[in-house]
Motif scaffolding. Structure first.
Motif, PDB file in Angstrom:
ATOM      1  N   ILE A 176      -0.081  -3.188   0.014  1.00  0.00           N
ATOM      2  CA  ILE A 176      -0.805  -3.250  -1.237  1.00  0.00           C
ATOM      3  C   ILE A 176      -1.438  -1.885  -1.469  1.00  0.00           C
ATOM      4  O   ILE A 176      -1.683  -1.150  -0.532  1.00  0.00           O
ATOM      5  N   ILE A 177      -1.710  -1.548  -2.736  1.00  0.00           N
ATOM      6  CA  ILE A 177      -2.041  -0.158  -3.046  1.00  0.00           C
ATOM      7  C   ILE A 177      -3.340  -0.042  -3.832  1.00  0.00           C
ATOM      8  O   ILE A 177      -3.651  -0.867  -4.657  1.00  0.00           O
ATOM      9  N   THR A 178      -4.081   1.035  -3.597  1.00  0.00           N
ATOM     10  CA  THR A 178      -5.286   1.361  -4.362  1.00  0.00           C
ATOM     11  C   THR A 178      -5.236   2.823  -4.766  1.00  0.00           C
ATOM     12  O   THR A 178      -4.901   3.663  -3.959  1.00  0.00           O
ATOM     13  N   LEU A 179      -5.594   3.120  -6.011  1.00  0.00           N
ATOM     14  CA  LEU A 179      -5.564   4.494  -6.514  1.00  0.00           C
ATOM     15  C   LEU A 179      -6.948   4.859  -7.007  1.00  0.00           C
ATOM     16  O   LEU A 179      -7.668   4.011  -7.479  1.00  0.00           O
ATOM     17  N   CYS A 180      -7.339   6.126  -6.897  1.00  0.00           N
ATOM     18  CA  CYS A 180      -8.682   6.476  -7.323  1.00  0.00           C
ATOM     19  C   CYS A 180      -8.730   7.790  -8.086  1.00  0.00           C
ATOM     20  O   CYS A 180      -7.868   8.625  -7.971  1.00  0.00           O
ATOM     21  N   VAL A 225      -4.577   3.669  -2.366  1.00  0.00           N
ATOM     22  CA  VAL A 225      -3.420   4.555  -2.501  1.00  0.00           C
ATOM     23  C   VAL A 225      -3.865   5.945  -2.052  1.00  0.00           C
ATOM     24  O   VAL A 225      -4.755   6.538  -2.651  1.00  0.00           O
ATOM     25  N   GLU A 226      -3.264   6.460  -1.021  1.00  0.00           N
ATOM     26  CA  GLU A 226      -3.716   7.717  -0.440  1.00  0.00           C
ATOM     27  C   GLU A 226      -2.980   8.937  -0.968  1.00  0.00           C
ATOM     28  O   GLU A 226      -3.486  10.054  -0.884  1.00  0.00           O
ATOM     29  N   SER A 227      -1.771   8.731  -1.508  1.00  0.00           N
ATOM     30  CA  SER A 227      -0.998   9.873  -1.986  1.00  0.00           C
ATOM     31  C   SER A 227      -0.030   9.421  -3.070  1.00  0.00           C
ATOM     32  O   SER A 227       0.158   8.219  -3.297  1.00  0.00           O
ATOM     33  N   GLN A 228       0.589  10.389  -3.730  1.00  0.00           N
ATOM     34  CA  GLN A 228       1.526  10.111  -4.805  1.00  0.00           C
ATOM     35  C   GLN A 228       2.696   9.245  -4.315  1.00  0.00           C
ATOM     36  O   GLN A 228       3.187   8.385  -5.030  1.00  0.00           O
ATOM     37  N   SER A 229       3.102   9.445  -3.075  1.00  0.00           N
ATOM     38  CA  SER A 229       4.245   8.708  -2.540  1.00  0.00           C
ATOM     39  C   SER A 229       3.947   7.235  -2.342  1.00  0.00           C
ATOM     40  O   SER A 229       4.861   6.427  -2.181  1.00  0.00           O
ATOM     41  N   ASP A 230       2.655   6.855  -2.359  1.00  0.00           N
ATOM     42  CA  ASP A 230       2.290   5.447  -2.204  1.00  0.00           C
ATOM     43  C   ASP A 230       2.485   4.646  -3.484  1.00  0.00           C
ATOM     44  O   ASP A 230       2.445   3.423  -3.452  1.00  0.00           O
ATOM     45  N   LEU A 231       2.636   5.325  -4.613  1.00  0.00           N
ATOM     46  CA  LEU A 231       2.842   4.611  -5.876  1.00  0.00           C
ATOM     47  C   LEU A 231       4.192   3.918  -5.861  1.00  0.00           C
ATOM     48  O   LEU A 231       5.214   4.510  -5.481  1.00  0.00           O
ATOM     49  N   SER A 232       4.191   2.662  -6.304  1.00  0.00           N
ATOM     50  CA  SER A 232       5.425   1.876  -6.331  1.00  0.00           C
ATOM     51  C   SER A 232       5.567   1.228  -7.692  1.00  0.00           C
ATOM     52  O   SER A 232       4.714   0.437  -8.104  1.00  0.00           O
ATOM     53  N   GLU A 233       6.636   1.559  -8.398  1.00  0.00           N
ATOM     54  CA  GLU A 233       6.843   0.995  -9.734  1.00  0.00           C
ATOM     55  C   GLU A 233       7.009  -0.519  -9.657  1.00  0.00           C
ATOM     56  O   GLU A 233       7.658  -1.040  -8.753  1.00  0.00           O
ATOM     57  N   GLY A 234       6.421  -1.209 -10.639  1.00  0.00           N
ATOM     58  CA  GLY A 234       6.527  -2.655 -10.707  1.00  0.00           C
ATOM     59  C   GLY A 234       5.470  -3.394  -9.919  1.00  0.00           C
ATOM     60  O   GLY A 234       5.326  -4.609 -10.061  1.00  0.00           O
ATOM     61  N   ALA A 235       4.708  -2.687  -9.073  1.00  0.00           N
ATOM     62  CA  ALA A 235       3.632  -3.325  -8.318  1.00  0.00           C
ATOM     63  C   ALA A 235       2.403  -3.500  -9.208  1.00  0.00           C
ATOM     64  O   ALA A 235       2.225  -2.788 -10.191  1.00  0.00           O
ATOM     65  N   ASN A 236       1.557  -4.458  -8.847  1.00  0.00           N
ATOM     66  CA  ASN A 236       0.305  -4.668  -9.566  1.00  0.00           C
ATOM     67  C   ASN A 236      -0.776  -3.740  -9.012  1.00  0.00           C
ATOM     68  O   ASN A 236      -0.881  -3.555  -7.795  1.00  0.00           O
ATOM     69  N   TYR A 237      -1.609  -3.194  -9.922  1.00  0.00           N
ATOM     70  CA  TYR A 237      -2.691  -2.306  -9.538  1.00  0.00           C
ATOM     71  C   TYR A 237      -3.989  -2.747 -10.204  1.00  0.00           C
ATOM     72  O   TYR A 237      -3.976  -3.354 -11.268  1.00  0.00           O
ATOM     73  N   LEU A 238      -5.098  -2.390  -9.565  1.00  0.00           N
ATOM     74  CA  LEU A 238      -6.404  -2.480 -10.203  1.00  0.00           C
ATOM     75  C   LEU A 238      -6.912  -1.070 -10.452  1.00  0.00           C
ATOM     76  O   LEU A 238      -6.825  -0.215  -9.570  1.00  0.00           O
ATOM     77  N   LEU A 239      -7.442  -0.847 -11.634  1.00  0.00           N
ATOM     78  CA  LEU A 239      -8.122   0.403 -11.917  1.00  0.00           C
ATOM     79  C   LEU A 239      -9.594   0.157 -11.609  1.00  0.00           C
ATOM     80  O   LEU A 239     -10.232  -0.694 -12.223  1.00  0.00           O
ATOM     81  N   VAL A 240     -10.122   0.875 -10.632  1.00  0.00           N
ATOM     82  CA  VAL A 240     -11.458   0.593 -10.113  1.00  0.00           C
ATOM     83  C   VAL A 240     -12.322   1.841 -10.214  1.00  0.00           C
ATOM     84  O   VAL A 240     -11.895   2.929  -9.815  1.00  0.00           O
ATOM     85  N   ILE A 242      -0.619  11.108 -13.866  1.00  0.00           N
ATOM     86  CA  ILE A 242      -1.355  10.639 -12.695  1.00  0.00           C
ATOM     87  C   ILE A 242      -1.020  11.537 -11.512  1.00  0.00           C
ATOM     88  O   ILE A 242       0.155  11.730 -11.186  1.00  0.00           O
ATOM     89  N   SER A 243      -2.044  12.086 -10.889  1.00  0.00           N
ATOM     90  CA  SER A 243      -1.846  12.838  -9.654  1.00  0.00           C
ATOM     91  C   SER A 243      -2.861  12.360  -8.625  1.00  0.00           C
ATOM     92  O   SER A 243      -3.991  12.016  -8.973  1.00  0.00           O
ATOM     93  N   ILE A 244      -2.444  12.318  -7.362  1.00  0.00           N
ATOM     94  CA  ILE A 244      -3.289  11.761  -6.299  1.00  0.00           C
ATOM     95  C   ILE A 244      -3.380  12.764  -5.166  1.00  0.00           C
ATOM     96  O   ILE A 244      -2.365  13.275  -4.696  1.00  0.00           O
ATOM     97  N   LEU A 245      -4.601  13.040  -4.726  1.00  0.00           N
ATOM     98  CA  LEU A 245      -4.824  13.976  -3.638  1.00  0.00           C
ATOM     99  C   LEU A 245      -5.915  13.428  -2.731  1.00  0.00           C
ATOM    100  O   LEU A 245      -7.044  13.185  -3.172  1.00  0.00           O
ATOM    101  N   GLY A 253      -6.428  10.488  -1.554  1.00  0.00           N
ATOM    102  CA  GLY A 253      -6.968   9.205  -1.982  1.00  0.00           C
ATOM    103  C   GLY A 253      -7.740   9.249  -3.270  1.00  0.00           C
ATOM    104  O   GLY A 253      -8.349   8.266  -3.679  1.00  0.00           O
ATOM    105  N   VAL A 254      -7.758  10.395  -3.947  1.00  0.00           N
ATOM    106  CA  VAL A 254      -8.482  10.540  -5.202  1.00  0.00           C
ATOM    107  C   VAL A 254      -7.488  10.855  -6.308  1.00  0.00           C
ATOM    108  O   VAL A 254      -6.645  11.730  -6.164  1.00  0.00           O
ATOM    109  N   ALA A 255      -7.567  10.106  -7.418  1.00  0.00           N
ATOM    110  CA  ALA A 255      -6.592  10.266  -8.495  1.00  0.00           C
ATOM    111  C   ALA A 255      -7.184  11.004  -9.676  1.00  0.00           C
ATOM    112  O   ALA A 255      -8.378  10.925  -9.947  1.00  0.00           O
ATOM    113  N   SER A 256      -6.329  11.706 -10.397  1.00  0.00           N
ATOM    114  CA  SER A 256      -6.670  12.311 -11.675  1.00  0.00           C
ATOM    115  C   SER A 256      -5.737  11.718 -12.713  1.00  0.00           C
ATOM    116  O   SER A 256      -4.521  11.787 -12.561  1.00  0.00           O
TER     117      SER A 256
END
Length: 455
Positions: free
Chosen positions: A5-9, A303-318, A405-408, A410-413
């Protein structure tokens, strides 16, 4: 460690995260210079207040409480002529003391007002309410109420009175109070005995919370949803029925939905018939509910990095609110933004069950950009093309529904493709009438910058 499961920030005004897997103050005048003190007596509040005693359109038995001094507000209205123009002024009085007599059915108030006694005719208005607006002293019918075991929340009551023939030579007055809310007993039916109720919501197509304008004798609406919370005496009895006492602004022919959350289930009912509420009356009605068990919950992980993103998965924007350490997830659509729903982060994970009204999104990529699609509505998040801080939803995709979307670490922009000065942010809108006081998600005026986070 494999992430199922994934988390993005992301961060800016407040830290922002995406989590995914496969939602007035009282006038207190400060006196400087002269003051004048008057006496006001309220012998009875039209037999109204804390215990519903009779059926439809009946009365409510009443006695003053010692705590009522903090709920009673007395205001002095008058006119002045300045530079040839007539201006309407008011003073909010400070209640110095309240004395109860006649078996607590009569209250006498000593009230101080700023300045000398106004000349000419004076209008005195009284309102009984937990809070009043800072402009005009108007009492609030609150959107959140805490009913008592066999009575409504006294902080949700609103009563008013007026004396329109006040004169400078008079020092004492008598108020006759009138209720401007409907007092209601809603009996919830079909519950399971022994369950404990944590919250009940009543929502319709009409406005139930509002400020009552003392001058215009009308309502300034604030919300269509009432939330009732219970801290004790909230166990469903053996008959499976539970009474909820509440107040509302008067409305006619409201279509409504009732939702009940217990420790074991969620109950909900969309009423087949409309309902009306009248000021000063007592309304009794029953609601037959249907039960849905609470799921064990889904777990969302960072979600710790860009490679953790998976299309079609459910996400929460937190988002991390800007004035506390509380995390908020993207919630339901408001008029120009999205609600923030409090969630709990534990060691890089957030658990969501049916009691938490968040709105998961699906992330899909197309070339160099992403789309963010609301799972519950299948609509895409987009922002304004004109520079407004908006976050809306729509069925189609254009440049304003496309996101970078860019992730570095564990922090997203997250920034918008069509309007590069916009980014999705979680922020505290102190400049808006945000009645639930939670942060909101919006397309704020600058794209998020990389930052750090506890996740």
């Amino acid at each position: 460690m494999k992430k199922s499961i994934i988390t993005l920030c992301a961060t800016t005004v407040a830290a922002l995260f995406l989590a995914g897997c496969q939602k007035e103050k009282n006038v207190e005048p400060v006196f400087e210079g002269p003051t004048h003190t008057l006496t006001f007596t309220a012998e009875k509040i039209i037999d109204s207040k804390t215990a519903i005693a009779s059926e439809e359109n009946g009365v409510v038995s009443y006695k003053w409480l010692s705590s009522d001094q903090s709920r009673m507000h007395i205001l002095e209205y008058y006119t002045v002529v300045k530079d040839g123009k007539t201006e309407y002024k008011y003073n909010a009085g400070t209640i110095e003391s309240m004395v109860l007599t006649n078996g607590d059915k009569t209250a006498t108030f000593e009230v101080s007002f700023e300045g000398d006694v106004p000349s000419g005719e004076i209008i005195y208005k009284a309102c009984y309410a937990k809070s009043i607006s800072s402009k005009g002293g108007n009492p609030l019918i609150p959107a959140t109420q805490s009913p008592l075991p066999s009575s409504f929340d006294p902080d949700a009551d609103v009563l008013v009175a007026e004396i329109s023939n006040g004169r400078a030579e008079n020092t004492s007055y008598k108020f006759e109070m009138t209720r401007v809310v409907s007092v209601n007993k809603m009996t919830l039916k079909g519950l399971t005995a022994g369950e404990t109720i944590s919250s009940v919501t009543f929502e319709s197509d009409k406005y139930h919370s509002a400020y009552y304008d003392l001058v215009q004798e009308a309502y300034n609406s604030t919300g269509k949803k009432l939330t009732f919370t219970f801290q004790e005496n909230n166990t469903v009895p053996s008959n499976g029925e539970f009474p909820v006492y509440f107040t509302t602004a008067p409305v006619t022919d409201a279509t409504f939905i009732v939702k009940v959350t217990t420790n074991a289930a969620i109950y909900e009912k969309t009423a087949a018939n409309t309902i009306s509420f009248a000021a000063g009356s007592v309304r009794r009605f029953g609601v037959n509910l249907s039960r849905t068990p609470i799921s064990a919950g889904k777990v969302y992980t960072l979600v710790e990095s860009q490679s953790d993103l998976s299309e079609g998965a459910n996400y929460l924007l937190v988002g991390l609110s800007s004035n506390s350490s509380t995390f908020y997830a993207l919630g339901e659509q408001k008029s120009n933004n999205r609600a923030g729903v409090a969630v709990v982060e534990d060691d890089g994970q957030i658990t969501v069950d049916n009691t938490i009204e968040v709105c998961p999104i699906v992330i899909e990529s197309s070339g160099s950009y992403y789309t963010l699609q609301d799972v519950s509505t299948n609509q895409y998040l987009y922002t304004s093309s004109t520079g407004n801080n908006r976050l809306w939803s729509k069925d189609s995709v254009d440049d304003y529904a496309k996101w970078n979307i860019s992730i570095l670490n564990g922090v997203a922009s997250i920034s918008n493709v069509g309007n590069t000065s916009r980014g999705i942010l979680c922020f505290n809108p102190t400049w808006q009438n945000n009645t639930d006081s939670n942060p909101l998600f919006a397309g704020y005026g600058s794209a998020p910058q990389n930052g750090t986070s506890e996740l």
